[in-house]
Scaffold this motif. Structure first.
Motif, short mmCIF file in Angstrom:
data_model
loop_
_atom_site.label_atom_id
_atom_site.label_comp_id
_atom_site.label_asym_id
_atom_site.label_seq_id
_atom_site.Cartn_x
_atom_site.Cartn_y
_atom_site.Cartn_z
N LEU A 201 58.41 23.45 38.79
CA LEU A 201 58.91 23.06 40.11
C LEU A 201 59.67 24.25 40.67
O LEU A 201 60.61 24.75 40.04
CB LEU A 201 59.83 21.85 39.99
CG LEU A 201 60.61 21.40 41.23
CD1 LEU A 201 59.68 21.01 42.37
CD2 LEU A 201 61.54 20.24 40.88
N GLY A 202 59.27 24.71 41.85
CA GLY A 202 59.94 25.87 42.42
C GLY A 202 59.37 26.22 43.78
O GLY A 202 58.45 25.56 44.28
N VAL B 92 51.17 22.90 35.87
CA VAL B 92 51.08 21.94 36.97
C VAL B 92 52.23 22.26 37.91
O VAL B 92 53.39 21.98 37.61
CB VAL B 92 51.18 20.49 36.46
CG1 VAL B 92 51.07 19.51 37.63
CG2 VAL B 92 50.12 20.22 35.42
N PHE B 93 51.89 22.86 39.05
CA PHE B 93 52.94 23.35 39.95
C PHE B 93 53.24 22.33 41.04
O PHE B 93 52.34 21.75 41.65
CB PHE B 93 52.53 24.67 40.60
CG PHE B 93 53.58 25.23 41.53
CD1 PHE B 93 54.74 25.79 41.01
CD2 PHE B 93 53.42 25.15 42.90
CE1 PHE B 93 55.72 26.29 41.87
CE2 PHE B 93 54.39 25.64 43.77
CZ PHE B 93 55.54 26.21 43.24
N SER C 253 53.64 16.18 46.38
CA SER C 253 52.53 16.63 45.54
C SER C 253 51.93 15.47 44.77
O SER C 253 52.62 14.55 44.33
CB SER C 253 53.03 17.71 44.57
OG SER C 253 52.11 17.91 43.53
N GLU C 254 50.61 15.53 44.58
CA GLU C 254 49.93 14.50 43.78
C GLU C 254 50.41 14.50 42.33
O GLU C 254 50.28 13.51 41.62
CB GLU C 254 48.41 14.74 43.82
CG GLU C 254 47.78 14.55 45.20
CD GLU C 254 46.29 14.79 45.18
OE1 GLU C 254 45.77 15.09 44.08
OE2 GLU C 254 45.64 14.67 46.23
N ALA C 255 50.97 15.64 41.89
CA ALA C 255 51.41 15.74 40.50
C ALA C 255 52.80 15.14 40.27
O ALA C 255 53.20 14.95 39.12
CB ALA C 255 51.41 17.20 40.07
N LEU C 256 53.52 14.85 41.35
CA LEU C 256 54.90 14.38 41.18
C LEU C 256 55.00 13.10 40.35
O LEU C 256 55.85 13.01 39.46
CB LEU C 256 55.57 14.19 42.54
CG LEU C 256 57.05 13.78 42.48
CD1 LEU C 256 57.88 14.86 41.80
CD2 LEU C 256 57.59 13.46 43.87
N LYS D 24 63.51 9.74 40.53
CA LYS D 24 63.54 10.50 41.79
C LYS D 24 63.88 11.96 41.51
O LYS D 24 64.66 12.29 40.61
CB LYS D 24 64.60 9.91 42.72
CG LYS D 24 64.63 10.51 44.14
CD LYS D 24 65.84 10.03 44.93
CE LYS D 24 65.81 8.54 45.16
NZ LYS D 24 66.95 8.12 46.03
N ILE D 25 63.25 12.84 42.30
CA ILE D 25 63.65 14.24 42.39
C ILE D 25 63.84 14.55 43.87
O ILE D 25 62.99 14.22 44.70
CB ILE D 25 62.59 15.20 41.80
CG1 ILE D 25 62.32 14.90 40.33
CG2 ILE D 25 63.03 16.66 41.95
CD1 ILE D 25 61.21 15.73 39.73
N GLU D 26 64.95 15.20 44.18
CA GLU D 26 65.21 15.59 45.57
C GLU D 26 65.58 17.07 45.59
O GLU D 26 66.30 17.55 44.73
CB GLU D 26 66.37 14.78 46.15
CG GLU D 26 66.10 13.28 46.22
CD GLU D 26 67.35 12.51 46.63
OE1 GLU D 26 67.48 12.19 47.83
OE2 GLU D 26 68.18 12.24 45.74
N THR D 27 65.08 17.78 46.60
CA THR D 27 65.45 19.18 46.80
C THR D 27 66.01 19.34 48.21
O THR D 27 65.69 18.57 49.12
CB THR D 27 64.25 20.12 46.62
OG1 THR D 27 63.24 19.77 47.58
CG2 THR D 27 63.69 20.05 45.22
#
Length: 760
Positions: A559-560, A586-587, A595-598, A609-612
């Motif tokens: 994740l970046g 898997v980026f 992203s479909e990978a989330l 949950k992930i929040e940026t």
């Protein structure tokens, strides 16, 4: 004249590669593998870089040999500028194999320096040998057996890449140079981007972009497997001047003596011509060394057949005083190799191999601190793991095992100097020291203040936070650059940033025997990169490669920012094994969490949950908050990366269980924090209060502070932790850190400030 070659780094967890420094009175030359940790090792050894004029990379151009190159180039640029009047730059040349220009060009978005005098030279067959006033360097180009070389790069490609590298290091770009803003709308004030400069340009003007950053993509490339080795030979050594003989021939002492010693003929008062050879001892043939990088057994047949170096064996036997073998135990045990070594009975053979050399502690300053910290609280601070026994034995009558400080003297006579080898680090020496004894009483007092293990009332009590690197910008003797390992029991682990040397830091924390380090690496499911500054991500490639070797079919989430993934993909084109590594990555871009990978990542780490949110630091920099659903409740971890105090980060991090926040500067340097877009200790703690965080870990300290960053009494809360390299912080133990403050002050009271003030 004294000329000698010195081993600066030998393979270890700290410095995986081998580096050799060749000393002359007027210049120094670096040979070998510039792996992760090389720049820090130079700092640890107090190696002055101002006389280094040429760097010769050995082996193939791949990450294990070049990871420390960009940092070393920047350090050399600083050393040259500081050493010469008016900041005039001494020239620096970097020599290496195919793809050297390409590999450096991939770093154009995060490596930048102005005004250097830098030449990068790719060594391909047919080029003339390197020659200067001191020596001649001949290059050996060795391919693995049965493998053809890659197609040569065309001149257009080389010119394109050469300009990119030149723009990275040598441009005249200036922050105060402005050009007309042709896209500006009349009467509309430009909008300030907090990730860019703190000062807006004049109305109607804009700053031109950093030259190298305008290059959107690079020409395609393919990996090169050519391994480079070198034979280094000094020039013919003129014989000693014989003043008694000169007088006998009628030469008067004074200017005529000087003319003869400089190679000029002199006529006596009687009209007799005296030539230099008439009053000098015979000249001696120049001798030297060989630096032989044989990455695997597959390279050995072509190395042994390397022409013309071994065709005239008599000359080689007479002139090569010492071989430095950068190779493997498999090669060293091969009968063909041993037969070759047997042809050089008068030469010395120094073996530098990861499976032979002992795992020496390179960074002794950090190791000493770790032993002292461990005596204060063994739960929070582990002793560094090391094994100082050779991993394989070699015949001592034929070989010497490489070690930092080992020297081979070329002039005035051949001599192996072992008395210069750096002594091994031993924990017992620290235990016997006055500092350890002074700490003992204070440590006992600290332990009494923790009458019983304090269990916090926070969720995620068993979550462990390992602060692997807690410094900013550049490594120092006491702090490596940014990286934090977070372990969630029975769920998995993640790395928050991954600066250069992260793999080495893990190897020092977890035993390599018994599989502990393999278990740790296998458990990592996510690498999070906050932004593209080199001190936050240059360790990723090594981690990804090691993960792939352990789990070749397991995905690893990254994740970046999108520019980080662009760099990974660009670089992977030049690395033979990276295509397979990248197939498992898997980026997920920080800019877009749709992203479909989330969902796969959320499931893998028990995340809800992930929040940026954008950071206030540089372009494409981010803050992040992770919310975990654990058996003992909701655990929320927020990580700042590098940023100024940031309302958007406060919003996503609201009610965090633990906040990990940068605290680059102490509070009396608030102006510098604003200028460089970092936070002070007080500002970081205020963010924690605004979030309502249950606990806060402060990290990313300026290298100005090898000791404890200062906090006022009002800032020292029950759950405030100041991070140190190698600390293991369990959430349930957060409160105990405060009881250790007095002991920490004793440990760092006499520590020197290492490396001076570095740029953040």
């Amino acid at each position: 004249m004294k000329v000698y070659a010195e081993v600066l780094t030998a393979p270890s967890a700290d410095t995986p590669g081998t580096t050799i420094l060749l000393h002359f009175d007027s210049k120094k030359y670096v040979f070998g593998q510039l792996s992760e940790g090389t720049q820090r090792a130079f700092m640890e050894r107090h190696v002055r870089l101002n006389k280094v004029s040429n760097v010769f990379l050995t082996g193939p151009v791949q990450w294990s040999n070049t990871a420390g190159l960009a940092g070393l180039i920047l350090a050399l640029g600083e050393a040259h500028a500081l050493d010469l009047p008016g900041g005039k730059q001494q020239g620096l040349s970097v020599h290496g194999g195919e793809n050297l220009l390409y590999s450096l060009s991939t770093m154009r978005r995060f490596v930048f320096r102005t005004g250097m005098s830098l030449a990068v030279k790719e060594l391909v067959p047919g080029l003339p040998e390197f020659r200067d006033e001191n020596l001649v360097v001949r290059t050996l180009h060795i391919l693995p057996s049965g493998m053809a070389g890659r197609a040569r790069d065309g001149q257009d490609k080389k010119a394109f890449l050469g300009k990119a590298v030149n723009d990275m290091f040598c441009s005249d770009w200036n922050m105060n140079t402005f050009v007309d803003d042709v896209g500006a709308e009349e009467g509309v004030e430009p909008e300030h981007n907090p990730q860019l400069s703190t000062k807006l340009p004049p109305k109607g003007k804009t700053r031109p972009p950093w030259p190298a950053s305008t290059i959107k993509s690079l020409p395609d490339t393919t990996p090169s497997t050519v391994a480079i080795s070198y034979v280094v030979q000094l020039h013919e050594q003129r014989g000693k001047f014989l003043p008694a003989l000169a007088k006998k021939l009628g030469i008067k002492p004074g200017p005529d003596f000087s003319k003869l010693t400089s190679g000029q003929s002199v006529t006596t008062a009687e009209g007799k011509v005296v030539n230099p050879e008439d009053v000098m001892e015979p000249s001696r043939e120049g001798t030297g060394i060989a630096i032989c990088d044989i990455p695997s057994l597959a390279y050995l047949p072509n190395f042994l057949a390397a022409a013309p170096e071994w065709e005239n064996m008599e000359t080689a036997q007479r002139t090569i005083g010492c071989f430095f073998w950068l190779t493997t135990g498999e090669v060293v045990g091969d009968p063909r190799y041993l037969a070759f070594v047997g042809k050089f009975p008068k030469s010395r053979h120094i073996i530098s191999s990861a499976d032979i050399c002992p795992d020496r502690i390179t960074f002794k300053g950090t190791a000493k601190s770790a032993v002292l910290l461990n005596s204060l609280d063994a739960e929070l601070f582990s002793e560094p793991k090391l094994d100082c026994t050779p991993r394989r034995t070699v015949d001592p009558s034929k070989f010497e095992i490489a070690a930092p400080g080992l020297q081979w003297q070329i002039e005035p006579k051949w001599q192996l100097r072992t008395e210069t080898v750096e002594p091994l680090f031993h924990q017992q020496e620290v235990v016997k020291s006055d500092g350890y004894k002074a700490l003992a009483a204070v440590a006992e007092e600290c332990r009494q203040n923790i009458s019983a293990p304090e269990v916090s009332d926070l969720a995620g009590k068993e979550v462990e936070i390992f602060t692997l690197g807690t410094g900013s910008s550049l490594p120092s003797r006491h702090r490596n650059v940014s990286s934090t390992l977070v372990r969630i029991p029975e769920v998995g682990s993640m790395l928050l940033d991954c600066g250069e040397g992260t793999l080495g830091q893990l190897r020092r924390l977890f035993p390599q025997q018994g599989g502990a380090i393999e278990d740790i690496l296998s458990d990592i499911k996510l690498i999070y990169v906050s932004h593209l500054h080199a001190d936050h991500h240059l360790g990723c490639t090594s981690i990804l490669s090691m993960k792939h070797s352990l789990q070749p079919n397991h995905p690893i989430f990254v994740l970046g920012p999108e520019v980080f993934y662009t760099w990974l993909n660009e670089y992977s084109s030049a690395e033979p094994e990276m295509a397979a590594v990248m197939a498992n990555v898997v980026f997920i871009p920080s800019e877009d969490l749709e992203s479909e990978a989330l969902p796969r990542l959320l499931e893998a780490l028990s995340l809800s949950k992930i929040e940026t949110a954008p950071a206030i630091h540089c372009l494409s920099s981010f803050t992040v908050a992770f919310t975990f659903d654990l058996s003992d409740g909701t655990f929320k971890l927020s990580y700042s990366g590098d940023t100024r105090p940031n309302p958007a980060f406060v919003a996503i991090g609201k009610d965090s269980t633990v906040l990990i926040h940068e605290a680059t500067f102490e509070d009396d340097m608030a102006a510098q924090a604003r200028a460089k877009k970092h936070s002070t200790v007080g500002e970081a703690l205020n963010v924690a209060r605004e979030m309502g965080a249950g606990a806060v870990v402060l990290t990313h300290f300026s290298q100005r502070y090898p000791k404890i960053a200062a906090m006022s009494d009002g800032e020292e809360g029950a759950n405030v932790v100041l991070a140190f390299d190698g600390a293991r912080i369990r959430v349930r133990d957060m409160a105990r850190f405060r009881a250790l403050k007095r002991g920490l002050e004793v440990i760092y009271s006499e520590e020197e400030v290492a490396g001076g003030q570095q740029k953040e």
